[in-house]
Motif scaffolding. Structure first.
Motif, PDB file in Angstrom:
ATOM      1  N   LEU A 129       5.219  -1.913  17.970  1.00  0.00           N
ATOM      2  CA  LEU A 129       4.127  -1.115  18.338  1.00  0.00           C
ATOM      3  C   LEU A 129       3.391  -0.928  17.129  1.00  0.00           C
ATOM      4  O   LEU A 129       3.887  -0.260  16.056  1.00  0.00           O
ATOM      5  CB  LEU A 129       4.586   0.217  18.825  1.00  0.00           C
ATOM      6  CG  LEU A 129       3.422   1.299  19.033  1.00  0.00           C
ATOM      7  CD1 LEU A 129       2.336   0.934  20.192  1.00  0.00           C
ATOM      8  CD2 LEU A 129       4.010   2.677  19.746  1.00  0.00           C
ATOM      9  N   ARG A 187       1.863 -16.272  24.738  1.00  0.00           N
ATOM     10  CA  ARG A 187       2.088 -14.729  25.143  1.00  0.00           C
ATOM     11  C   ARG A 187       1.563 -14.423  26.590  1.00  0.00           C
ATOM     12  O   ARG A 187       0.899 -15.192  27.264  1.00  0.00           O
ATOM     13  CB  ARG A 187       1.231 -13.968  24.216  1.00  0.00           C
ATOM     14  CG  ARG A 187      -0.350 -14.306  24.489  1.00  0.00           C
ATOM     15  CD  ARG A 187      -1.123 -13.530  23.441  1.00  0.00           C
ATOM     16  NE  ARG A 187      -2.749 -13.453  23.442  1.00  0.00           N
ATOM     17  CZ  ARG A 187      -3.569 -13.184  22.675  1.00  0.00           C
ATOM     18  NH1 ARG A 187      -3.000 -12.623  21.604  1.00  0.00           N
ATOM     19  NH2 ARG A 187      -4.848 -13.256  22.877  1.00  0.00           N
ATOM     20  N   ALA A 238       0.532 -11.378  29.114  1.00  0.00           N
ATOM     21  CA  ALA A 238       0.514  -9.818  29.293  1.00  0.00           C
ATOM     22  C   ALA A 238       0.548  -9.537  30.617  1.00  0.00           C
ATOM     23  O   ALA A 238       0.613 -10.466  31.563  1.00  0.00           O
ATOM     24  CB  ALA A 238      -1.104  -9.508  29.018  1.00  0.00           C
ATOM     25  N   PRO A 293      -6.048  -4.522  20.452  1.00  0.00           N
ATOM     26  CA  PRO A 293      -5.348  -4.005  21.760  1.00  0.00           C
ATOM     27  C   PRO A 293      -5.169  -5.026  22.998  1.00  0.00           C
ATOM     28  O   PRO A 293      -4.203  -5.362  23.631  1.00  0.00           O
ATOM     29  CB  PRO A 293      -6.127  -3.149  22.436  1.00  0.00           C
ATOM     30  CG  PRO A 293      -7.099  -2.503  21.220  1.00  0.00           C
ATOM     31  CD  PRO A 293      -7.194  -3.357  20.298  1.00  0.00           C
ATOM     32  N   ASP A 349      -4.308  -8.131  22.205  1.00  0.00           N
ATOM     33  CA  ASP A 349      -3.313  -8.741  21.749  1.00  0.00           C
ATOM     34  C   ASP A 349      -1.923  -8.572  22.324  1.00  0.00           C
ATOM     35  O   ASP A 349      -0.924  -8.955  22.237  1.00  0.00           O
ATOM     36  CB  ASP A 349      -3.242  -8.729  20.277  1.00  0.00           C
ATOM     37  CG  ASP A 349      -4.340  -9.754  19.653  1.00  0.00           C
ATOM     38  OD1 ASP A 349      -4.863  -9.281  18.715  1.00  0.00           O
ATOM     39  OD2 ASP A 349      -4.792 -10.997  20.041  1.00  0.00           O
ATOM     40  N   THR A 350      -1.953  -7.408  23.054  1.00  0.00           N
ATOM     41  CA  THR A 350      -0.835  -6.720  23.695  1.00  0.00           C
ATOM     42  C   THR A 350      -0.189  -7.817  24.747  1.00  0.00           C
ATOM     43  O   THR A 350      -0.766  -8.284  25.678  1.00  0.00           O
ATOM     44  CB  THR A 350      -0.985  -5.458  24.324  1.00  0.00           C
ATOM     45  OG1 THR A 350      -1.396  -4.475  23.154  1.00  0.00           O
ATOM     46  CG2 THR A 350       0.193  -4.986  24.944  1.00  0.00           C
ATOM     47  N   GLN A 377       8.151  -8.121  22.490  1.00  0.00           N
ATOM     48  CA  GLN A 377       7.038  -7.594  22.971  1.00  0.00           C
ATOM     49  C   GLN A 377       6.230  -7.118  21.475  1.00  0.00           C
ATOM     50  O   GLN A 377       6.816  -6.637  20.727  1.00  0.00           O
ATOM     51  CB  GLN A 377       7.556  -6.092  23.679  1.00  0.00           C
ATOM     52  CG  GLN A 377       6.344  -5.232  23.948  1.00  0.00           C
ATOM     53  CD  GLN A 377       5.421  -5.797  25.131  1.00  0.00           C
ATOM     54  OE1 GLN A 377       6.127  -6.138  25.886  1.00  0.00           O
ATOM     55  NE2 GLN A 377       4.245  -5.660  24.832  1.00  0.00           N
ATOM     56  N   THR A 391       2.773  -4.568  21.181  1.00  0.00           N
ATOM     57  CA  THR A 391       1.752  -3.598  21.631  1.00  0.00           C
ATOM     58  C   THR A 391       0.963  -2.879  20.540  1.00  0.00           C
ATOM     59  O   THR A 391       1.554  -2.762  19.420  1.00  0.00           O
ATOM     60  CB  THR A 391       2.759  -2.343  22.225  1.00  0.00           C
ATOM     61  OG1 THR A 391       3.489  -2.797  23.492  1.00  0.00           O
ATOM     62  CG2 THR A 391       1.654  -1.431  22.862  1.00  0.00           C
ATOM     63  N   VAL A 392      -0.428  -3.056  20.908  1.00  0.00           N
ATOM     64  CA  VAL A 392      -1.356  -2.793  19.718  1.00  0.00           C
ATOM     65  C   VAL A 392      -2.147  -1.552  20.488  1.00  0.00           C
ATOM     66  O   VAL A 392      -2.702  -1.904  21.574  1.00  0.00           O
ATOM     67  CB  VAL A 392      -2.307  -3.969  19.516  1.00  0.00           C
ATOM     68  CG1 VAL A 392      -3.184  -3.528  18.390  1.00  0.00           C
ATOM     69  CG2 VAL A 392      -1.387  -5.266  19.196  1.00  0.00           C
ATOM     70  N   SER A 393      -2.120  -0.503  20.164  1.00  0.00           N
ATOM     71  CA  SER A 393      -2.851   0.686  20.319  1.00  0.00           C
ATOM     72  C   SER A 393      -4.139   0.760  19.787  1.00  0.00           C
ATOM     73  O   SER A 393      -4.324   0.356  18.624  1.00  0.00           O
ATOM     74  CB  SER A 393      -1.910   1.878  19.987  1.00  0.00           C
ATOM     75  OG  SER A 393      -1.858   2.008  18.676  1.00  0.00           O
TER      76      SER A 393
END
Length: 124
Positions: free
Chosen positions: A11, A38, A40, A88, A90-91, A119, A121-123
Protein backbone atom coordinates in the motif's frame (compact mmCIF):
# COMPACT_ATOMS: atom_id res chain seq x y z
CA UNK A 1 7.33 -24.09 -17.97
CA UNK A 2 8.99 -21.82 -15.47
CA UNK A 3 7.81 -21.38 -11.87
CA UNK A 4 7.32 -17.76 -10.83
CA UNK A 5 6.90 -16.06 -7.45
CA UNK A 6 6.13 -12.34 -7.19
CA UNK A 7 6.89 -10.08 -4.25
CA UNK A 8 7.14 -6.40 -3.43
CA UNK A 9 3.53 -5.29 -3.55
CA UNK A 10 1.98 -3.10 -0.90
CA UNK A 11 0.00 0.00 0.00
CA UNK A 12 1.50 3.31 -1.11
CA UNK A 13 0.39 6.87 -1.74
CA UNK A 14 -0.01 8.49 -5.13
CA UNK A 15 3.36 9.63 -6.44
CA UNK A 16 5.30 6.95 -4.57
CA UNK A 17 7.42 4.18 -6.08
CA UNK A 18 7.47 0.41 -5.72
CA UNK A 19 9.63 -2.31 -7.17
CA UNK A 20 8.07 -5.68 -7.82
CA UNK A 21 10.23 -8.78 -8.07
CA UNK A 22 9.55 -12.04 -9.85
CA UNK A 23 11.81 -14.92 -8.85
CA UNK A 24 11.97 -17.75 -11.36
CA UNK A 25 12.87 -21.41 -10.99
CA UNK A 26 12.89 -24.37 -13.30
CA UNK A 27 14.08 -22.33 -16.25
CA UNK A 28 16.27 -19.27 -16.63
CA UNK A 29 14.62 -15.92 -17.26
CA UNK A 30 17.14 -15.34 -20.02
CA UNK A 31 15.60 -18.23 -21.97
CA UNK A 32 12.06 -16.89 -21.66
CA UNK A 33 10.17 -13.80 -22.66
CA UNK A 34 8.96 -12.23 -19.41
CA UNK A 35 6.00 -9.98 -18.83
CA UNK A 36 3.99 -8.19 -16.19
CA UNK A 37 0.22 -8.01 -16.25
CA UNK A 38 -2.31 -6.58 -13.84
CA UNK A 39 -5.93 -7.12 -12.97
CA UNK A 40 -8.16 -4.72 -11.10
CA UNK A 41 -11.46 -5.84 -9.50
CA UNK A 42 -14.13 -6.30 -12.15
CA UNK A 43 -11.66 -5.85 -14.98
CA UNK A 44 -9.87 -8.16 -17.37
CA UNK A 45 -6.20 -8.91 -16.99
CA UNK A 46 -4.22 -6.30 -18.91
CA UNK A 47 -0.71 -6.06 -20.22
CA UNK A 48 1.75 -3.80 -18.41
CA UNK A 49 5.28 -4.51 -19.67
CA UNK A 50 7.40 -7.22 -21.27
CA UNK A 51 10.95 -8.03 -22.18
CA UNK A 52 11.48 -10.29 -25.17
CA UNK A 53 13.19 -13.65 -25.07
CA UNK A 54 16.87 -13.50 -25.93
CA UNK A 55 17.02 -9.72 -26.28
CA UNK A 56 16.76 -6.45 -24.41
CA UNK A 57 13.71 -5.34 -26.33
CA UNK A 58 11.02 -4.05 -23.98
CA UNK A 59 7.39 -3.16 -24.54
CA UNK A 60 5.04 -1.10 -22.38
CA UNK A 61 1.37 -0.32 -22.18
CA UNK A 62 0.67 3.31 -23.01
CA UNK A 63 -0.75 3.86 -19.53
CA UNK A 64 2.59 3.10 -17.85
CA UNK A 65 5.08 4.25 -20.46
CA UNK A 66 7.62 6.61 -18.93
CA UNK A 67 6.69 5.60 -15.37
CA UNK A 68 7.36 1.85 -15.23
CA UNK A 69 10.46 -0.08 -16.23
CA UNK A 70 10.94 -3.82 -16.63
CA UNK A 71 14.36 -5.34 -16.15
CA UNK A 72 15.95 -8.75 -15.90
CA UNK A 73 18.80 -9.93 -13.65
CA UNK A 74 20.03 -13.18 -15.16
CA UNK A 75 22.44 -13.87 -12.29
CA UNK A 76 19.56 -13.79 -9.79
CA UNK A 77 17.10 -15.34 -12.24
CA UNK A 78 14.71 -12.54 -11.37
CA UNK A 79 12.64 -10.03 -13.29
CA UNK A 80 11.71 -6.65 -11.84
CA UNK A 81 9.08 -4.03 -12.44
CA UNK A 82 10.10 -0.60 -11.20
CA UNK A 83 7.00 1.53 -10.78
CA UNK A 84 7.37 5.28 -10.30
CA UNK A 85 4.85 8.11 -10.00
CA UNK A 86 2.16 5.65 -9.02
CA UNK A 87 -1.47 6.62 -9.50
CA UNK A 88 -4.66 5.29 -7.87
CA UNK A 89 -5.60 3.73 -11.22
CA UNK A 90 -2.50 1.54 -10.95
CA UNK A 91 -4.19 -0.33 -8.12
CA UNK A 92 -4.45 -4.01 -9.08
CA UNK A 93 -3.03 -7.45 -8.56
CA UNK A 94 0.19 -7.66 -10.54
CA UNK A 95 1.19 -10.93 -12.16
CA UNK A 96 4.50 -12.03 -13.57
CA UNK A 97 4.36 -14.30 -16.62
CA UNK A 98 6.73 -16.21 -18.86
CA UNK A 99 6.54 -17.23 -22.50
CA UNK A 100 8.80 -19.41 -24.65
CA UNK A 101 7.79 -17.36 -27.71
CA UNK A 102 10.21 -14.90 -29.27
CA UNK A 103 9.37 -11.31 -30.08
CA UNK A 104 7.11 -8.76 -28.42
CA UNK A 105 4.29 -10.53 -26.56
CA UNK A 106 1.51 -8.57 -24.88
CA UNK A 107 -1.48 -10.91 -24.87
CA UNK A 108 -2.13 -13.12 -21.82
CA UNK A 109 -2.79 -16.19 -23.99
CA UNK A 110 0.78 -15.99 -25.31
CA UNK A 111 2.17 -16.76 -21.84
CA UNK A 112 2.20 -20.26 -20.39
CA UNK A 113 3.65 -19.63 -16.93
CA UNK A 114 2.11 -17.38 -14.27
CA UNK A 115 2.87 -16.38 -10.73
CA UNK A 116 0.29 -16.10 -7.97
CA UNK A 117 0.19 -12.29 -8.07
CA UNK A 118 1.02 -9.50 -5.66
CA UNK A 119 -1.37 -6.74 -4.60
CA UNK A 120 -0.51 -3.11 -5.30
CA UNK A 121 -2.78 -0.47 -3.78
CA UNK A 122 -2.25 3.22 -4.46
CA UNK A 123 -4.18 5.67 -2.29
CA UNK A 124 -4.98 9.21 -3.40
Amino acid sequence: QVQLVESGGGLVQAGDSLRLSCAASGRTVSSYGMGWFRQAPGSEREFVAATARGSDVTTYADSVKGRFAISRDNAKNTVYLQMNSLKPEDTAIYYCAGTPRFGKRSAPYEYDSWGQGTQVTVSS
